[in-house]
Design a protein around this motif. Structure first.
Motif, PDB file in Angstrom:
ATOM      1  N   ALA A   1       0.783  -1.173  -0.226  1.00  0.00           N
ATOM      2  CA  ALA A   1      -0.006  -0.077   0.000  1.00  0.00           C
ATOM      3  C   ALA A   1       0.803   1.058   0.020  1.00  0.00           C
ATOM      4  CB  ALA A   1      -0.712  -0.053   1.243  1.00  0.00           C
ATOM      5  N   GLY A   2       2.324   1.146   0.269  1.00  0.00           N
ATOM      6  CA  GLY A   2       3.086   2.361   0.396  1.00  0.00           C
ATOM      7  C   GLY A   2       4.371   2.111   1.126  1.00  0.00           C
ATOM      8  N   LEU A   3       5.194   3.004   0.690  1.00  0.00           N
ATOM      9  CA  LEU A   3       6.658   2.983   1.145  1.00  0.00           C
ATOM     10  C   LEU A   3       6.979   4.613   1.406  1.00  0.00           C
ATOM     11  CD1 LEU A   3       9.466   1.663  -0.729  1.00  0.00           C
ATOM     12  CD2 LEU A   3       9.798   3.566   0.190  1.00  0.00           C
ATOM     13  N   TYR A   4       7.552   4.602   2.621  1.00  0.00           N
ATOM     14  CA  TYR A   4       8.002   5.960   3.353  1.00  0.00           C
ATOM     15  C   TYR A   4       9.461   5.610   3.646  1.00  0.00           C
ATOM     16  CZ  TYR A   4       3.167   7.377   3.826  1.00  0.00           C
ATOM     17  OH  TYR A   4       1.806   7.874   3.422  1.00  0.00           O
ATOM     18  N   TRP A   5      10.286   6.582   2.881  1.00  0.00           N
ATOM     19  CA  TRP A   5      11.833   6.580   3.342  1.00  0.00           C
ATOM     20  C   TRP A   5      12.124   7.158   4.629  1.00  0.00           C
ATOM     21  CZ3 TRP A   5      13.681   3.163  -0.166  1.00  0.00           C
ATOM     22  CH2 TRP A   5      13.276   3.359  -1.575  1.00  0.00           C
ATOM     23  N   TRP A   6      13.216   6.692   5.342  1.00  0.00           N
ATOM     24  CA  TRP A   6      13.528   7.083   6.639  1.00  0.00           C
ATOM     25  C   TRP A   6      15.011   7.883   6.300  1.00  0.00           C
ATOM     26  CZ3 TRP A   6      11.339   7.945  11.119  1.00  0.00           C
ATOM     27  CH2 TRP A   6      11.924   8.544  12.209  1.00  0.00           C
ATOM     28  N   ASN A   7      15.158   9.296   6.730  1.00  0.00           N
ATOM     29  CA  ASN A   7      14.167  10.255   7.024  1.00  0.00           C
ATOM     30  C   ASN A   7      14.623  11.444   6.325  1.00  0.00           C
ATOM     31  OD1 ASN A   7      15.402  12.055   9.001  1.00  0.00           O
ATOM     32  ND2 ASN A   7      15.885   9.869  10.154  1.00  0.00           N
ATOM     33  N   LEU A   8      13.678  12.346   6.475  1.00  0.00           N
ATOM     34  CA  LEU A   8      14.006  13.942   6.188  1.00  0.00           C
ATOM     35  C   LEU A   8      13.984  14.748   7.348  1.00  0.00           C
ATOM     36  CD1 LEU A   8      12.187  14.568   2.963  1.00  0.00           C
ATOM     37  CD2 LEU A   8      14.656  14.491   3.007  1.00  0.00           C
ATOM     38  N   ASP A   9      14.981  15.223   8.090  1.00  0.00           N
ATOM     39  CA  ASP A   9      15.033  15.944   9.194  1.00  0.00           C
ATOM     40  C   ASP A   9      14.270  17.500   8.875  1.00  0.00           C
ATOM     41  OD1 ASP A   9      15.909  18.385  10.954  1.00  0.00           O
ATOM     42  OD2 ASP A   9      17.122  16.474  11.718  1.00  0.00           O
ATOM     43  N   PHE A  10      13.321  17.717   9.678  1.00  0.00           N
ATOM     44  CA  PHE A  10      12.592  18.848   9.481  1.00  0.00           C
ATOM     45  C   PHE A  10      13.550  20.172   9.045  1.00  0.00           C
ATOM     46  CE2 PHE A  10      10.333  22.650  10.698  1.00  0.00           C
ATOM     47  CZ  PHE A  10       9.203  22.815   9.848  1.00  0.00           C
ATOM     48  N   HIS A  11      14.647  20.167   9.684  1.00  0.00           N
ATOM     49  CA  HIS A  11      15.321  21.413   9.525  1.00  0.00           C
ATOM     50  C   HIS A  11      16.527  21.325   8.465  1.00  0.00           C
ATOM     51  CE1 HIS A  11      14.029  21.016  13.527  1.00  0.00           C
ATOM     52  NE2 HIS A  11      13.715  22.535  13.681  1.00  0.00           N
ATOM     53  N   ALA A  12      16.291  20.174   7.723  1.00  0.00           N
ATOM     54  CA  ALA A  12      17.487  19.907   6.578  1.00  0.00           C
ATOM     55  C   ALA A  12      17.173  20.861   5.413  1.00  0.00           C
ATOM     56  CB  ALA A  12      17.497  18.316   6.199  1.00  0.00           C
ATOM     57  N   ASP A  13      18.423  21.190   4.586  1.00  0.00           N
ATOM     58  CA  ASP A  13      18.098  21.664   3.593  1.00  0.00           C
ATOM     59  C   ASP A  13      18.679  20.736   2.416  1.00  0.00           C
ATOM     60  OD1 ASP A  13      18.483  23.377   1.243  1.00  0.00           O
ATOM     61  OD2 ASP A  13      19.872  24.627   1.777  1.00  0.00           O
ATOM     62  N   PRO A  14      17.615  20.246   1.698  1.00  0.00           N
ATOM     63  CA  PRO A  14      18.034  19.053   0.717  1.00  0.00           C
ATOM     64  C   PRO A  14      18.781  19.789  -0.190  1.00  0.00           C
ATOM     65  CG  PRO A  14      15.748  19.277   1.284  1.00  0.00           C
ATOM     66  CD  PRO A  14      16.067  20.379   1.702  1.00  0.00           C
ATOM     67  N   ALA A  15      18.989  21.009  -0.506  1.00  0.00           N
ATOM     68  CA  ALA A  15      19.980  21.442  -1.678  1.00  0.00           C
ATOM     69  C   ALA A  15      21.517  21.234  -1.098  1.00  0.00           C
ATOM     70  CB  ALA A  15      19.677  22.768  -2.088  1.00  0.00           C
ATOM     71  N   ALA A  16      21.511  21.388   0.107  1.00  0.00           N
ATOM     72  CA  ALA A  16      22.997  21.157   0.699  1.00  0.00           C
ATOM     73  C   ALA A  16      23.360  19.833   0.733  1.00  0.00           C
ATOM     74  CB  ALA A  16      23.002  21.868   2.080  1.00  0.00           C
ATOM     75  N   GLY A  17      22.706  18.900   0.395  1.00  0.00           N
ATOM     76  CA  GLY A  17      23.083  17.632   0.706  1.00  0.00           C
ATOM     77  C   GLY A  17      23.286  16.739   2.102  1.00  0.00           C
ATOM     78  N   ALA A  18      23.861  15.836   2.140  1.00  0.00           N
ATOM     79  CA  ALA A  18      24.347  15.350   3.375  1.00  0.00           C
ATOM     80  C   ALA A  18      24.933  16.103   4.344  1.00  0.00           C
ATOM     81  CB  ALA A  18      24.760  13.740   3.430  1.00  0.00           C
ATOM     82  N   PRO A  19      24.723  16.502   5.554  1.00  0.00           N
ATOM     83  CA  PRO A  19      25.625  17.159   6.324  1.00  0.00           C
ATOM     84  C   PRO A  19      26.909  16.452   6.339  1.00  0.00           C
ATOM     85  CG  PRO A  19      23.662  16.497   7.456  1.00  0.00           C
ATOM     86  CD  PRO A  19      23.338  15.884   6.394  1.00  0.00           C
ATOM     87  N   ALA A  20      28.101  17.334   6.594  1.00  0.00           N
ATOM     88  CA  ALA A  20      29.499  16.979   6.632  1.00  0.00           C
ATOM     89  C   ALA A  20      29.721  15.819   7.766  1.00  0.00           C
ATOM     90  CB  ALA A  20      30.310  17.972   6.942  1.00  0.00           C
ATOM     91  N   GLY A  21      30.314  14.765   7.407  1.00  0.00           N
ATOM     92  CA  GLY A  21      30.673  13.480   8.378  1.00  0.00           C
ATOM     93  C   GLY A  21      29.452  12.648   8.747  1.00  0.00           C
ATOM     94  N   SER A  22      28.116  12.844   7.981  1.00  0.00           N
ATOM     95  CA  SER A  22      27.060  12.126   8.204  1.00  0.00           C
ATOM     96  C   SER A  22      27.039  10.868   7.528  1.00  0.00           C
ATOM     97  CB  SER A  22      25.546  12.985   8.098  1.00  0.00           C
ATOM     98  OG  SER A  22      24.767  12.074   8.229  1.00  0.00           O
ATOM     99  N   HIS A  23      26.756   9.786   7.906  1.00  0.00           N
ATOM    100  CA  HIS A  23      26.473   8.723   7.233  1.00  0.00           C
ATOM    101  C   HIS A  23      24.881   8.136   7.150  1.00  0.00           C
ATOM    102  CE1 HIS A  23      30.792   6.838   7.572  1.00  0.00           C
ATOM    103  NE2 HIS A  23      30.753   8.140   7.454  1.00  0.00           N
ATOM    104  N   THR A  24      24.195   8.934   7.823  1.00  0.00           N
ATOM    105  CA  THR A  24      22.754   8.521   7.866  1.00  0.00           C
ATOM    106  C   THR A  24      21.929   8.938   6.878  1.00  0.00           C
ATOM    107  OG1 THR A  24      22.268  10.331   9.506  1.00  0.00           O
ATOM    108  CG2 THR A  24      22.898   8.333  10.391  1.00  0.00           C
ATOM    109  N   SER A  25      22.214  10.044   6.488  1.00  0.00           N
ATOM    110  CA  SER A  25      21.289  10.953   5.218  1.00  0.00           C
ATOM    111  C   SER A  25      21.412  10.463   3.881  1.00  0.00           C
ATOM    112  CB  SER A  25      21.596  12.520   5.384  1.00  0.00           C
ATOM    113  OG  SER A  25      20.879  12.926   4.391  1.00  0.00           O
ATOM    114  N   PHE A  26      20.347  10.379   3.296  1.00  0.00           N
ATOM    115  CA  PHE A  26      20.477   9.893   1.795  1.00  0.00           C
ATOM    116  C   PHE A  26      20.527  11.179   1.005  1.00  0.00           C
ATOM    117  CE2 PHE A  26      15.993   9.806   2.989  1.00  0.00           C
ATOM    118  CZ  PHE A  26      15.393  10.949   2.119  1.00  0.00           C
ATOM    119  N   LEU A  27      20.440  12.388   1.614  1.00  0.00           N
ATOM    120  CA  LEU A  27      20.379  13.630   0.604  1.00  0.00           C
ATOM    121  C   LEU A  27      21.753  13.806  -0.190  1.00  0.00           C
ATOM    122  CD1 LEU A  27      18.813  15.992   3.372  1.00  0.00           C
ATOM    123  CD2 LEU A  27      17.605  15.184   1.320  1.00  0.00           C
TER     124      LEU A  27
END
Length: 380
Positions: A337-363
């Motif tokens: 019935a659906g799929l939700y990716w984990w996760n988008l932090d509410f404060h993230a800027d997707p245009a900036a990509g993953a935060p430096a040193g982070s292995h958790t983000s897909f941005l």
């Protein structure tokens, strides 16, 4: 426990916040709610001069798959109405650009420890009014909306390093359920007034799932919220037994460990591993099941313990990319019935990509392109 570690995913940069500020009030729902989406939601999105959000090309309709992401919102001190609206607009536009038709808003609540008999808001819980701003922005974009409270595990771990939200043992279960029902009340009212399709009444509360008090809690919830009620089971709980919480639909927080796979495993091998796990419960199509969390850390060794998000190994974005591809393949094959990716932090800027040193983000990583391709080509 492995799942408890996964429960801390993505939170390593958050400051430790005061635990309980039990400030539940029945009158916190945003004014003007309950009017049509085209009026109230659009007005809210453009309040203060912000642009209206981009619109979903094909809004969700009954029978369509829910294709979205979990927006995880731990509020920070000093968040303002303009900053909340700006963050909401930025993330909603990102989701629309990734061919999503749905969003799930996950926010924390707290308890004092594993045996505590009360729950409530904490300093990390967004206000009901601010949540309403995000919901209105999502509705103005045509996104299907889910609301999902999730118990913050930090106070549990402080008392017992092996504790997690699935191992709660309240000293007074009746008091715990009364407290939880009171906590949920303003958010159910919010959901009823802000265009929400699904409210998740609980997530990963494994040790409490057999309690008969769920029936009363859910009956109360239905009196204030007429939409769909859901419950999100942990992956191992789902495959090992019947989850008896009496809701309309079940979600799975899907972190199936594939202990035999190395970092060079193919998408086909990963998908086969997922299928074997699901087959433990049932074979064939799963049209009433939503994958409520799909994610993995982008580093070596993650296939063996996808629920662990504490990091420490070498960055490997390909591991994350192939996991996402396999999950998409399995969900489509099973007609979920659906799929939700984990996760988008509410404060993230997707245009900036993953935060430096982070292995958790897909941005900004290859997995992000997988999301776009998966949702753009999903049969509807």
């Amino acid at each position: 426990m492995r799942t408890r570690l996964r429960g801390l995913r993505g939170l390593v940069l958050l400051p430790l916040l005061p635990l309980l500020a039990l400030l539940l009030t029945a009158g916190c729902v945003s004014p003007g709610a309950g009017s049509p989406v085209s009026a109230s939601a659009s007005a809210s999105a453009s309040a203060g001069g912000e642009s209206a959000p981009a619109r979903v090309a094909r809004p969700w309709r009954r029978g369509d798959p829910q294709l979205g992401a979990q927006v995880l919102w731990y509020t920070y001190p000093g968040e303002t109405d303009p900053s909340v609206r700006a963050n909401a607009l930025r993330l909603v536009n990102y989701m629309v650009g990734r061919h999503m038709n749905a969003v799930s808003v996950t926010f924390p609540f707290a308890t004092a420890g594993p045996t505590a008999s009360r729950v409530g808001v904490s300093a990390a819980t967004p206000s009901v009014r601010h949540l309403g701003m995000l919901l209105d922005t999502a509705a103005a974009a045509g996104l299907r909306i889910m609301v999902r409270p999730l118990l913050d595990e930090r106070s549990l771990v402080a008392r017992d390093p092996l504790a997690w939200r699935g191992s709660l043992a309240p000293a007074d279960r009746a008091a715990w359920f009364r407290s939880y029902e009171a906590f949920l009340a303003p958010y159910l009212a919010l959901a009823a007034r802000h265009h929400v399709s699904t409210f998740v009444v609980g997530a990963e509360l494994t040790s409490l799932e057999d309690d008969p008090r769920w029936r009363s809690l859910i009956a109360t919830a239905r009196r204030s919220f007429r939409g769909e009620l859901s419950y999100d089971a942990n992956w191992d709980d789902y495959v090992s037994r019947h989850v008896p919480v009496p809701v309309d639909h079940l979600g799975i927080d899907a972190y199936f460990p594939l202990a035999r796979l190395g970092d060079d495993a193919s998408v086909a091998e990963i998908a086969e591993g997922w299928q074997r796990w699901l087959d433990r419960k049932t074979t064939g199509k799963l049209p009433r099941i939503v994958l409520s969390e799909v994610g993995i850390i982008a580093e070596n060794g993650a296939y063996r313990h996808p629920a662990v998000w504490t990091g420490g190994e070498k960055l490997n974005p390909t591991v994350q990319q192939r996991w996402f591809e396999a999950a998409c393949r399995v969900a489509r094959d099973r007609e979920m019935a659906g799929l939700y990716w984990w996760n988008l932090d509410f404060h993230a800027d997707p245009a900036a990509g993953a935060p430096a040193g982070s292995h958790t983000s897909f941005l900004g990583r290859p997995a992000e392109a997988v999301i776009t391709s998966c949702f753009r080509t999903w049969p509807r």
